[in-house]
Write an enzyme that holds these catalytic residues in place. Sequence first.
Site: not given
Length: 538
Positions: A472-474
Site C-alpha cells: 500500500f505504498h504507491p
Amino acid sequence: MSPMPLDAYDYLIVGAGPAGCLLANRLSADPSVSVLLIEAGGRDNYPWIHIPVGYLYCIGNPRTDWCYSTEADPGLHGRTLKYPRGRVLGGSSSINGMIYMRGQAADYDGWAAAGNSGWAWDDVLPLFKLTEDHFAGNSALHGGDGEWRVERQRLSWEILEAFREAAAQRGIASVEDFNSGDNEGCSYFQVNQKGGVRWNASKAFLRGIGQRPNLHVLTDAEAERVELDAGRAQALSLRWHGRQLRIAARREVLLCAGAIGSPALLQRSGIGPRPLLERLGIGVKHELPGVGENLQDHLQLRLIYRVEGVKTLNRIAATPWGKLGMGVEYLLKRSGPLSMAPSQLGAFAKSDPDQARANLQYHVQPLSLERFGEPLHDFPAFTASVCNLRPHSRGRVQIASADASAAPLIRPNYLSDERDLRVAADAIRLTRRIVAAPALARYQPQEYKPGPGYDSEEDLQRAAGEIGTTIFHPTGTCAMGQGREAVVDARLRVHGIAGLRVVDASIMPNIVSGNTCSPVLMIAEKAAQMIAQDEQGS
C-alpha cells in the site's frame, strides 16, 4: 463556521488525506485567505477507523476505501490485487498501518542530487520534527510540539521477541529508533496512535481548527477536472450530492489526491500524455508525458510459518471467549490485540552484503491469513513480510474514461526488472536464515508459504510472483524533477501551468525506504512553506 460560499476561494485543496489536512491547517492559519478542502469520501465517524485493528474492516469497505484493483500483472503470474486507498477524511491515514517512518537520509539526499534543491535530509529533518508530537518530546531527532502523535505500541508477543533475537543472531542488530536517517536494524515500530486509538490526519490537523471562518471542508464531493485558461489553473469542476459545481481559485489549486487520484485528475483535465488524451477524446490542454508514469510500490512477500507452543492471534481470535477477552481488554485499558497496528515488529536489512544500505524492510506479525479481508488461519502462525525498499520496476496509472466515476487502470508491473527478481529471491533466503536461528527453534517453525519446495533461484523468483502483494505504498506518478518525464518542479508546481501544484506521494521521484504516510506530511509541510514564500515574493 460561517455558511460556505460556492463560488471562489483563494486555495482549493483536492483530497483530505494527510497532505490535504495539513495544508488546510497551515494555509488557513492566515485569516486573510480562504481555503476549501474537498474530499470525495465522507466524515471519519466510522468507529472502526479509530480502533487500531479496525483496518481489517476499513480496507475493502466502500465507506472508507476507493476499492481499486490492479490490472492483471505478468510479474505476479497474471494475478490482480486489491489496491486500497483511503476515501474518507484523513485519507489513507484512516485505514493504514499507523507506522511512523521517515525513510533513509540517502533517499532525500538522492532527490536533491538529482536537481531538486531543498529536499536533502538536512533540509527535510526540521520539517519532520515540526509536525511531530513524539512521546519522548523534543530532541535532536524528534519534535514534541507538533500535531502528528507518535507513541510506542501497547502490547508485546513472545513470538516477536524471539524473532527479534533471531534477527540479531543473523547480524541484524536490535535498535531503538528507525527514524535517525539510517534505519538498519530490528525494533518495534512506533505508531500514530494516542492512548491506544488511531491518530489520523483529520484528528491531527482539522479537529482543533473547526472554528476558523476562512476554512471550509466539503465532503462527498468528487473533483472531476481542473479548468485551465491562458495557461493557468482557474477553477475546479466537481460533483457534490448530484450537483455540478464550478469553484474558482483566486490563487492556487493544490492536488493532494494521492499517487492514484492526482494523475487521474490531471489526465481528466487534459494534462498528461498526448496519446492517452487523444485516444479518450479528452483533448490535450497541456502535454506532460510523465503524468501517471513512474509508479513505484513496495511489493511485500508474505512468508508464513506455523509454530508450536506459543501464543499467536490466530488461536486467540478463534474462540468466542478469546474475542470477548480482547474486547474487554481494549474497553478497559485501550490495549491488547485490538490496539494492534497490523505489524508490530520491523527490521531493515541488506539482501546481500554488496548493498550500500538496507534495502529490505520486514513487517512481522503474530498472525497469518491468506489475504487481507479473509479469516485468520486456524493454526498458530506468524508472518514475516519482507519488501524490496527501492524497486527498479516501474508501472503506470491511466484513466480509462473521462468519467470521474470510472476507476483508473493501475499497472504496477511488479518484478518486471531482473534486479527486483534477484532481490526477491535473496529476501526469501534471508528470511529462512532468520527463522532457522536458534532463538526460534523451540517453536518448531514450519514454512507454510511459499513452502520448502521452493529452493532454486528460479523457484524462489516464481514464489515471489505467487505470494507477492502490495504493501500500500504507491508513489511517483507526478514525479518531481526537470526531465521530460517530470511533472512538477522542486517547488511542486506543475510544469508549464501557473496556479497548480501537486502535494502528495505522487511527487516522489524515487520511493522512500520505508512507509510513506509521514513523508507525505513532510512534503505538505514543505509545500505550505513554499506557497507562503511564493506569495510574499509575488
